[in-house]
Design a protein around this motif. Sequence first.
Motif, mmCIF file in Angstrom:
data_model
loop_
_atom_site.group_PDB
_atom_site.id
_atom_site.type_symbol
_atom_site.label_atom_id
_atom_site.label_comp_id
_atom_site.label_asym_id
_atom_site.label_seq_id
_atom_site.Cartn_x
_atom_site.Cartn_y
_atom_site.Cartn_z
ATOM 1 N N GLY A 129 -11.721 -1.802 -13.499
ATOM 2 C CA GLY A 129 -10.432 -2.470 -13.635
ATOM 3 C C GLY A 129 -10.045 -2.760 -15.064
ATOM 4 O O GLY A 129 -9.317 -3.727 -15.340
ATOM 5 N N GLY A 130 -10.503 -1.916 -15.982
ATOM 6 C CA GLY A 130 -10.034 -2.001 -17.354
ATOM 7 C C GLY A 130 -8.713 -1.262 -17.480
ATOM 8 O O GLY A 130 -8.090 -0.906 -16.469
ATOM 9 N N PRO A 131 -8.271 -0.967 -18.700
ATOM 10 C CA PRO A 131 -6.976 -0.290 -18.862
ATOM 11 C C PRO A 131 -6.917 1.078 -18.189
ATOM 12 O O PRO A 131 -5.884 1.446 -17.619
ATOM 13 N N THR A 132 -8.023 1.834 -18.206
ATOM 14 C CA THR A 132 -8.023 3.161 -17.586
ATOM 15 C C THR A 132 -7.842 3.063 -16.082
ATOM 16 O O THR A 132 -7.005 3.752 -15.487
ATOM 17 N N GLY A 133 -8.619 2.196 -15.438
ATOM 18 C CA GLY A 133 -8.523 2.043 -13.987
ATOM 19 C C GLY A 133 -7.165 1.515 -13.546
ATOM 20 O O GLY A 133 -6.583 2.006 -12.572
ATOM 21 N N VAL A 134 -6.649 0.515 -14.273
ATOM 22 C CA VAL A 134 -5.346 -0.074 -13.919
ATOM 23 C C VAL A 134 -4.237 0.953 -14.107
ATOM 24 O O VAL A 134 -3.353 1.099 -13.250
ATOM 25 N N GLU A 135 -4.261 1.690 -15.216
ATOM 26 C CA GLU A 135 -3.205 2.678 -15.455
ATOM 27 C C GLU A 135 -3.271 3.827 -14.449
ATOM 28 O O GLU A 135 -2.235 4.305 -13.982
ATOM 29 N N LEU A 136 -4.478 4.276 -14.099
ATOM 30 C CA LEU A 136 -4.586 5.344 -13.108
ATOM 31 C C LEU A 136 -4.077 4.865 -11.746
ATOM 32 O O LEU A 136 -3.343 5.586 -11.051
ATOM 33 N N ALA A 137 -4.444 3.647 -11.373
ATOM 34 C CA ALA A 137 -3.956 3.096 -10.107
ATOM 35 C C ALA A 137 -2.432 3.037 -10.112
ATOM 36 O O ALA A 137 -1.777 3.357 -9.110
ATOM 37 N N GLY A 138 -1.851 2.664 -11.248
ATOM 38 C CA GLY A 138 -0.401 2.602 -11.370
ATOM 39 C C GLY A 138 0.249 3.964 -11.254
ATOM 40 O O GLY A 138 1.269 4.125 -10.559
ATOM 41 N N GLU A 139 -0.328 4.949 -11.906
ATOM 42 C CA GLU A 139 0.223 6.310 -11.849
ATOM 43 C C GLU A 139 0.214 6.851 -10.424
ATOM 44 O O GLU A 139 1.200 7.420 -9.941
ATOM 45 N N ILE A 140 -0.909 6.663 -9.726
ATOM 46 C CA ILE A 140 -1.020 7.181 -8.351
ATOM 47 C C ILE A 140 -0.098 6.413 -7.408
ATOM 48 O O ILE A 140 0.594 6.997 -6.572
ATOM 49 N N ALA A 141 -0.056 5.087 -7.559
ATOM 50 C CA ALA A 141 0.760 4.264 -6.662
ATOM 51 C C ALA A 141 2.244 4.603 -6.780
ATOM 52 O O ALA A 141 2.972 4.567 -5.780
ATOM 53 N N VAL A 142 2.702 4.934 -7.978
ATOM 54 C CA VAL A 142 4.120 5.260 -8.183
ATOM 55 C C VAL A 142 4.438 6.679 -7.727
ATOM 56 O O VAL A 142 5.430 6.920 -7.048
ATOM 57 N N ASP A 143 3.591 7.641 -8.106
ATOM 58 C CA ASP A 143 3.875 9.043 -7.779
ATOM 59 C C ASP A 143 3.495 9.420 -6.348
ATOM 60 O O ASP A 143 4.060 10.368 -5.789
ATOM 61 N N PHE A 144 2.528 8.698 -5.783
ATOM 62 C CA PHE A 144 2.071 8.998 -4.419
ATOM 63 C C PHE A 144 2.012 7.698 -3.599
ATOM 64 O O PHE A 144 0.934 7.225 -3.234
ATOM 65 N N PRO A 145 3.176 7.106 -3.326
ATOM 66 C CA PRO A 145 3.183 5.792 -2.646
ATOM 67 C C PRO A 145 2.574 5.814 -1.246
ATOM 68 O O PRO A 145 2.214 4.764 -0.709
ATOM 69 N N GLU A 146 2.427 7.016 -0.668
ATOM 70 C CA GLU A 146 1.858 7.106 0.676
ATOM 71 C C GLU A 146 0.327 7.049 0.672
ATOM 72 O O GLU A 146 -0.301 6.897 1.720
ATOM 73 N N LYS A 147 -0.290 7.167 -0.512
ATOM 74 C CA LYS A 147 -1.753 7.154 -0.589
ATOM 75 C C LYS A 147 -2.297 5.731 -0.471
ATOM 76 O O LYS A 147 -1.704 4.782 -0.990
ATOM 77 N N ALA A 148 -3.446 5.595 0.187
ATOM 78 C CA ALA A 148 -4.144 4.310 0.236
ATOM 79 C C ALA A 148 -5.070 4.233 -0.975
ATOM 80 O O ALA A 148 -6.051 4.978 -1.053
ATOM 81 N N VAL A 149 -4.737 3.363 -1.921
ATOM 82 C CA VAL A 149 -5.501 3.261 -3.167
ATOM 83 C C VAL A 149 -6.289 1.951 -3.179
ATOM 84 O O VAL A 149 -5.726 0.873 -2.961
ATOM 85 N N THR A 150 -7.591 2.053 -3.445
ATOM 86 C CA THR A 150 -8.454 0.877 -3.574
ATOM 87 C C THR A 150 -9.048 0.866 -4.975
ATOM 88 O O THR A 150 -9.565 1.880 -5.447
ATOM 89 N N LEU A 151 -8.954 -0.277 -5.639
ATOM 90 C CA LEU A 151 -9.545 -0.434 -6.969
ATOM 91 C C LEU A 151 -10.641 -1.494 -6.893
ATOM 92 O O LEU A 151 -10.389 -2.627 -6.457
ATOM 93 N N VAL A 152 -11.859 -1.116 -7.274
ATOM 94 C CA VAL A 152 -12.995 -2.048 -7.256
ATOM 95 C C VAL A 152 -13.419 -2.328 -8.691
ATOM 96 O O VAL A 152 -13.633 -1.393 -9.479
ATOM 97 N N HIS A 153 -13.537 -3.616 -9.011
ATOM 98 C CA HIS A 153 -13.885 -4.014 -10.386
ATOM 99 C C HIS A 153 -14.949 -5.103 -10.337
ATOM 100 O O HIS A 153 -14.850 -6.050 -9.550
ATOM 101 N N ASN A 154 -15.972 -4.973 -11.184
ATOM 102 C CA ASN A 154 -17.067 -5.954 -11.135
ATOM 103 C C ASN A 154 -16.751 -7.258 -11.863
ATOM 104 O O ASN A 154 -17.485 -8.228 -11.762
ATOM 105 N N GLY A 155 -15.658 -7.304 -12.629
ATOM 106 C CA GLY A 155 -15.279 -8.521 -13.338
ATOM 107 C C GLY A 155 -14.472 -9.474 -12.477
ATOM 108 O O GLY A 155 -14.033 -9.135 -11.371
ATOM 109 N N SER A 156 -14.254 -10.682 -13.013
ATOM 110 C CA SER A 156 -13.510 -11.699 -12.265
ATOM 111 C C SER A 156 -12.005 -11.494 -12.354
ATOM 112 O O SER A 156 -11.239 -12.097 -11.598
ATOM 113 N N ARG A 157 -11.559 -10.643 -13.305
ATOM 114 C CA ARG A 157 -10.134 -10.335 -13.428
ATOM 115 C C ARG A 157 -9.963 -8.941 -14.028
ATOM 116 O O ARG A 157 -10.882 -8.413 -14.663
#
Length: 366
Positions: A141-169
Motif C-alpha cells: 500500500g505504498g505509492p506503487t500499490g495505491v497508484e496501480l489500484a487506482g489505474e485498474i479501478a478507473v479503467d476496469f471498474p468491473e474488476k474486483a480489486v483487493t489491496l493488502v498492506h502490512n502497515g496501519s495506513r
Amino acid sequence: MEEQDMEAHRRRLVVIGGGVAGSLLAKSLQFHADVTLIDPKEYFEIPWASLRAMVEPSFAERSVINHGDYFTNGRIVTSTAIDINENQVLTAQGRLIPYDFLVVATGHANCVPKSRTERLDQYKAEYQQINSARSILIVGGGPTGVELAGEIAVDFPEKAVTLVHNGSRLLEYIGPKASEKSLHWLKSKKVEVKLEQRVDLNSVSDESKIYQTSAGEIFRADCHFLCTGTPLGSAWLKETVLKNNLDTYGRLMVDENLRVKGRKNIFAIGDITDIPEIKQGYLAQKHALVAAKNLKLLITGGKESKMAIYEPSSVKAIVSLGRKDAVAQFPLTTIIGIVPGMIKSRDLFVGKTRKQMGLDPHVVHN
C-alpha cells in the motif's frame, strides 16, 4: 579558451546507472566531456509512468526510451558494474573503463528486461493479465500499490480489486491526511483494502488462486501484483573502494555538492544517496542537474568554492489516482481530486520529461 574546451572533452566521465538521475546527467554532459554510460538495460524508463502502461500498453511507447535516442555523443555500455577502484570501473563482462570523474546513480535494484522491445512486450502481457482477470490482488500500500489500484479501478471498474498492506495506513511515507483521503477514494471505487495484514504468496498455486492473509481471511484472485519496496542498488559497492562511504542503510554518504564524502572526483545522485528527503523521481532529476553543473565546473578547471549546493526538499508528493484524480501533499495542505490530478495524472509528466531529455514530447520513432 579553445584549448581549455579541448582539454575538457578529453576528461573521462563514467556514469553508472541509466535511471532518472543517471540518464539526465549523461545527456546534460555529453558535449562537455568524454562520457560513458554503464547500464544493464538498453533504455531509460520514466518510472512514474509504468503503472499507466500496465493498463494502457501504448503509453509505454513514449515512456520507455532507448539510451541512444537522447544520449547521442558518448558510449553506452550495456552491462552491470561490479567493481570500482581509484581510476577504473569493472563491468560484469570483464571490461575495465577508466575515469577521471565518476557518478554512481544505481538507484534501486529493479529486475527489468534488457531491451526496450522486451519491456514493451512485458507491459502488453501485464495488460492481458489484468484484462482477462475478474479479480486482482495488489500486495503493498505504498505509492506503487495505491497508484496501480487506482489505474485498474478507473479503467476496469468491473474488476474486483483487493489491496493488502502490512502497515496501519496507506502511503506511510507521507502524512496521515493523504492516507485517509486515498483510502476513502479507493473505497469509493469499490477497492477492498485490508490493512495490517500480510499475504504469503509462496503458498498459492496457479491452479487454486486462493489467498490467505495473516489475519486468516481467505479470498480468491485470478492474478496478483507485488508492489512492495525493492532494495537499493548498492550491495555491489560493499566490495569496492567506496565500501566505507556507505551508511548503515547501504546509501552513499554525500556532501552538499553531491560528491561522495571524502572523494574529490566521485559523485552520487538519486535514490542511492543519504540525502534526508523522500526518494522521488523529480528530486533525482534535481540531483542530476546540480551534479552536472558541478562536474562541468570541475571539468573546465573551475574553483571548487563555486560549486552549486543541493538543498534537500521539504515533504511534497503527488500520488495519481487513475486518469483524472490525485492526492497531493504540500508543506501546508493536503488535497485530493481533479485539481492535483490536472498537475500529474493526465500525462504523468511524460511529455515534460521527454522534452527535458531533448525529445519530442508526443512523437515516438520506433
